[in-house]
Design a protein around this motif. Sequence first.
Motif, mmCIF file in Angstrom:
data_model
loop_
_atom_site.group_PDB
_atom_site.id
_atom_site.type_symbol
_atom_site.label_atom_id
_atom_site.label_comp_id
_atom_site.label_asym_id
_atom_site.label_seq_id
_atom_site.Cartn_x
_atom_site.Cartn_y
_atom_site.Cartn_z
ATOM 1 N N GLU A 19 40.386 51.460 26.411
ATOM 2 C CA GLU A 19 41.631 50.695 26.385
ATOM 3 C C GLU A 19 42.430 51.005 25.117
ATOM 4 N N VAL A 20 41.738 51.042 23.989
ATOM 5 C CA VAL A 20 42.406 51.345 22.719
ATOM 6 C C VAL A 20 42.991 52.758 22.763
ATOM 7 N N LYS A 21 42.218 53.703 23.288
ATOM 8 C CA LYS A 21 42.705 55.083 23.396
ATOM 9 C C LYS A 21 43.931 55.164 24.308
ATOM 10 N N LYS A 22 43.906 54.421 25.412
ATOM 11 C CA LYS A 22 45.056 54.416 26.331
ATOM 12 C C LYS A 22 46.276 53.826 25.638
ATOM 13 N N GLN A 23 46.077 52.715 24.952
ATOM 14 C CA GLN A 23 47.196 52.103 24.227
ATOM 15 C C GLN A 23 47.727 53.068 23.157
ATOM 16 N N ASN A 24 46.820 53.766 22.489
ATOM 17 C CA ASN A 24 47.248 54.710 21.458
ATOM 18 C C ASN A 24 48.003 55.897 22.059
ATOM 19 N N ARG A 25 47.564 56.368 23.232
ATOM 20 C CA ARG A 25 48.302 57.449 23.901
ATOM 21 C C ARG A 25 49.710 56.984 24.275
ATOM 22 N N ASP A 26 49.805 55.754 24.799
ATOM 23 C CA ASP A 26 51.112 55.196 25.134
ATOM 24 C C ASP A 26 51.981 55.053 23.880
ATOM 25 N N LEU A 27 51.369 54.583 22.823
ATOM 26 C CA LEU A 27 52.085 54.424 21.559
ATOM 27 C C LEU A 27 52.513 55.792 21.014
ATOM 28 N N ALA A 28 51.650 56.792 21.146
ATOM 29 C CA ALA A 28 51.980 58.152 20.691
ATOM 30 C C ALA A 28 53.179 58.690 21.477
ATOM 31 N N LYS A 29 53.241 58.381 22.763
ATOM 32 C CA LYS A 29 54.387 58.816 23.568
ATOM 33 C C LYS A 29 55.668 58.147 23.067
ATOM 34 N N GLN A 30 55.580 56.869 22.706
ATOM 35 C CA GLN A 30 56.741 56.165 22.172
ATOM 36 C C GLN A 30 57.178 56.781 20.836
ATOM 37 N N TYR A 31 56.187 57.094 20.002
ATOM 38 C CA TYR A 31 56.494 57.767 18.735
ATOM 39 C C TYR A 31 57.194 59.098 19.001
ATOM 40 N N ASP A 32 56.686 59.854 19.964
ATOM 41 C CA ASP A 32 57.281 61.154 20.299
ATOM 42 C C ASP A 32 58.734 60.997 20.752
ATOM 43 N N LYS A 33 58.991 59.971 21.555
ATOM 44 C CA LYS A 33 60.371 59.725 22.005
ATOM 45 C C LYS A 33 61.285 59.408 20.819
ATOM 46 N N GLN A 34 60.794 58.541 19.941
ATOM 47 C CA GLN A 34 61.595 58.175 18.771
ATOM 48 C C GLN A 34 61.812 59.379 17.858
ATOM 49 N N ILE A 35 60.774 60.170 17.665
ATOM 50 C CA ILE A 35 60.892 61.372 16.838
ATOM 51 C C ILE A 35 61.902 62.337 17.455
ATOM 52 N N PHE A 36 61.843 62.501 18.770
ATOM 53 C CA PHE A 36 62.788 63.376 19.456
ATOM 54 C C PHE A 36 64.221 62.893 19.248
ATOM 55 N N MET A 37 64.451 61.607 19.428
ATOM 56 C CA MET A 37 65.797 61.055 19.278
ATOM 57 C C MET A 37 66.292 61.191 17.827
ATOM 58 N N LEU A 38 65.413 60.931 16.892
ATOM 59 C CA LEU A 38 65.808 61.068 15.489
ATOM 60 C C LEU A 38 66.104 62.532 15.143
ATOM 61 N N THR A 39 65.288 63.431 15.650
ATOM 62 C CA THR A 39 65.502 64.858 15.411
ATOM 63 C C THR A 39 66.842 65.288 16.003
ATOM 64 N N LYS A 40 67.139 64.764 17.170
ATOM 65 C CA LYS A 40 68.407 65.064 17.827
ATOM 66 C C LYS A 40 69.584 64.515 17.009
#
Length: 157
Positions: A19-40
Motif C-alpha cells: 500500500e505504501v509503495k502504491k501510494q508512493n508511486r502515485d505520489l511520484a507521478k504527481q511529482y512528475d506532473k508538477q516537475i513537467f509543468m514547472l519545467t515547461k
Amino acid sequence: MSVIGEFIEIGYSEYKDNEVKKQNRDLAKQYDKQIFMLTKSIEGIEEFSEGLVEMEREGSELRSQDMFSSFLRESEDISEDYERNIMGADMAYSGTVEEETRRERETLAKGLELGQTGESLRRERNLLDILTSKEDSLSSVRNQIYSLETSKLGLRQ
C-alpha cells in the motif's frame, strides 16, 4: 506467538508495504506532473522576458525619436526667433541677439544630451530590472523543481 499469528503479521506487513509503495508511486507521478509543468514554465518565463526586453527597446527608441523631434522643433523655433529679432534690431543690438540665440542653442543642445543620457540610463535600468526579475523567477522555479525531485527521491517505491 503462533506460526499462524506470525504468518498473519507478515502478510499484513506485506500488505501495508505494498500500500505504501502504491501510494508512493502515485505520489511520484504527481511529482512528475508538477516537475513537467514547472519545467515547461521556464520556457514561458524566457519568452515573456524576451518580449519585455523587446518592448523596452522599442519604447526607448520611440522616446529617443520623440526627444530628437522635439529638439528639432525647438531649434527651428530658435532660428525663426533669431531671424525675426535680427531683422528688427539695429547693428548695436544684433550682437546681443546673436549671443542670446547662441546661449539658447547651447542650452537646447545640453538638454538633448542630458535627455539622451537619461534615456540611456532609464533603458539600462529597465533592462536590468527585467533580467533580474527573469533570473529570480527562473531561480524560484528551479528551486521548486529541485525540491520536488528531492522529495521524489525520498519515496520508497
